[in-house]
Design a protein around this motif. Structure first.
Motif, PDB file in Angstrom:
ATOM      1  N   ILE A 174       0.842  -1.198   0.000  1.00 59.46           N
ATOM      2  CA  ILE A 174       0.000   0.000   0.000  1.00 59.46           C
ATOM      3  C   ILE A 174       0.880   1.251   0.000  1.00 59.46           C
ATOM      4  CG2 ILE A 174      -1.657   1.322   1.372  1.00 59.46           C
ATOM      5  CD1 ILE A 174      -2.832  -1.426   2.235  1.00 59.46           C
ATOM      6  N   ALA A 175       1.940   1.226   0.819  1.00 57.93           N
ATOM      7  CA  ALA A 175       2.852   2.375   0.879  1.00 57.93           C
ATOM      8  C   ALA A 175       3.573   2.595  -0.448  1.00 57.93           C
ATOM      9  CB  ALA A 175       3.867   2.166   2.002  1.00 57.93           C
ATOM     10  N   LEU A 176       3.825   1.516  -1.192  1.00 55.35           N
ATOM     11  CA  LEU A 176       4.485   1.642  -2.494  1.00 55.35           C
ATOM     12  C   LEU A 176       3.550   2.193  -3.568  1.00 55.35           C
ATOM     13  CD1 LEU A 176       6.548  -1.686  -2.710  1.00 55.35           C
ATOM     14  CD2 LEU A 176       7.457   0.630  -2.459  1.00 55.35           C
ATOM     15  N   GLY A 177       2.257   2.226  -3.276  1.00 52.34           N
ATOM     16  CA  GLY A 177       1.300   2.741  -4.244  1.00 52.34           C
ATOM     17  C   GLY A 177       0.843   1.718  -5.262  1.00 52.34           C
ATOM     18  N   THR A 178       0.921   0.428  -4.924  1.00 53.48           N
ATOM     19  CA  THR A 178       0.444  -0.601  -5.854  1.00 53.48           C
ATOM     20  C   THR A 178      -1.083  -0.584  -5.908  1.00 53.48           C
ATOM     21  OG1 THR A 178       0.431  -2.327  -4.152  1.00 53.48           O
ATOM     22  CG2 THR A 178       2.461  -2.038  -5.431  1.00 53.48           C
ATOM     23  N   ASP A 179      -1.622  -1.250  -6.924  1.00 57.53           N
ATOM     24  CA  ASP A 179      -3.040  -1.095  -7.245  1.00 57.53           C
ATOM     25  C   ASP A 179      -3.930  -2.251  -6.820  1.00 57.53           C
ATOM     26  OD1 ASP A 179      -2.814   1.433  -8.942  1.00 57.53           O
ATOM     27  OD2 ASP A 179      -1.384   0.105  -9.951  1.00 57.53           O
ATOM     28  N   GLY A 180      -3.371  -3.426  -6.536  1.00 55.54           N
ATOM     29  CA  GLY A 180      -4.214  -4.557  -6.198  1.00 55.54           C
ATOM     30  C   GLY A 180      -3.471  -5.579  -5.368  1.00 55.54           C
ATOM     31  N   ILE A 181      -4.189  -6.207  -4.432  1.00 58.77           N
ATOM     32  CA  ILE A 181      -3.600  -7.186  -3.530  1.00 58.77           C
ATOM     33  C   ILE A 181      -4.472  -8.436  -3.524  1.00 58.77           C
ATOM     34  CG2 ILE A 181      -3.048  -7.703  -1.117  1.00 58.77           C
ATOM     35  CD1 ILE A 181      -2.431  -4.721  -0.728  1.00 58.77           C
ATOM     36  N   ILE A 182      -3.886  -9.549  -3.941  1.00 62.45           N
ATOM     37  CA  ILE A 182      -4.577 -10.837  -3.947  1.00 62.45           C
ATOM     38  C   ILE A 182      -4.194 -11.578  -2.670  1.00 62.45           C
ATOM     39  CG2 ILE A 182      -4.847 -13.027  -5.175  1.00 62.45           C
ATOM     40  CD1 ILE A 182      -3.995 -11.490  -7.736  1.00 62.45           C
TER      41      ILE A 182
END
Length: 259
Positions: free
Chosen positions: A239-247
């Motif tokens: 989340i801190a890295l700014g990614t868009d999706g977490i499975i």
């Protein structure tokens, strides 16, 4: 291209792996219903083909881990789902391996899951998981079915695969449905391959992402997703890295309402 120029992304951040992770038998409707009960609105599933070309849900190349295929089809029968017609596969028990309460749960077709998701307004990541040797065909057939099933829907599913040939097949029959390349390692030329396939996203083993790689992939106009994230520290890092999706498997740990 800067991250500010990324195309709109209609999907939620949190994605339930194979329906409900390990809390229910994976890739069954029971799992997707349980994931939904935990508040998830997007799911990941695995799709492959029966011998007569019906897309159905299963992760493994063989039937033995998650069904009673060895008993039901006979010990001498091929353990590969792609070697059996849907009429035989539809009779298998895909729940007893997980728990007694799920005994008798059938394998679903992609159409079964599509109708469930569309009726409830859920989003779907379809991992094209071909039986070895039929990668492009599997992509083409899954693409054909998804294009028909989601025709007229405001939000389409997201295709993903570790196999570029499968994504190419899906691109041929359903070019309007977004595609994502799955990566367990950063192999030579992988991003060139993703761009050649017109991918909308890269889905990485979560440990591969760092600030520079996220910025680079966003700069190419692609979204950044991660699998399979089951620890809070890993989720917070992404989340801190700014990614868009977490499975995730941990639908009981992560609340998708948290953002």
């Amino acid at each position: 291209m800067s991250a500010a120029l990324l195309a709109p992304w209609p999907y939620p951040r949190w994605i339930a792996h194979r329906g409900a992770g390990k809390l229910a038998p994976e890739n069954t409707l029971a799992a997707f219903r349980l994931g939904a009960q935990h508040g998830y609105r997007m799911f990941e599933c695995d799709a492959k083909l029966s011998s007569d070309g019906v897309p159905f849900l299963m992760h493994d190349a063989t039937l033995n881990r998650t069904t009673n295929g060895a008993q039901a089809l006979g010990a001498t029968a091929s353990p590969t789902g792609g070697d059996h017609p849907w009429a035989a596969l539809s009779q298998l028990d895909a729940g007893a391996w997980h728990s007694r309460s799920h005994a008798g749960e059938p394998l679903p077709t992609l159409e079964n899951l599509a109708r469930y998701c569309i009726a409830n307004g859920y989003f779907l990541n379809i991992e094209i998981k071909p039986t070895p040797g039929v990668e492009e065909k599997t992509g083409r057939v899954v693409g054909e079915h998804a294009a028909r099933l989601w025709q007229g829907q405001a939000v389409l599913p997201l295709f993903s695969s570790f196999r570029p040939e499968a994504l190419a097949g899906a691109q041929e029959t359903a070019p309007h449905i977004p595609r994502a390349l799955l990566l367990d390692t950063l192999w030579d030329g992988c991003f060139d391959q993703a761009r050649a396939l017109g991918c909308a996203a890269i889905v990485c083993n979560h440990a591969l992402w760092n600030k520079a790689l996220v910025a680079q992939v966003h700069g190419w106009g692609m979204r950044t997703l991660s699998y399979t994230v089951n620890d809070d520290w890993a989720a917070q890092r992404l989340i801190a890295l700014g990614t868009d999706g977490i499975i995730t498997d941990r639908v009981d740990l992560f609340s998708p309402a948290a953002g």
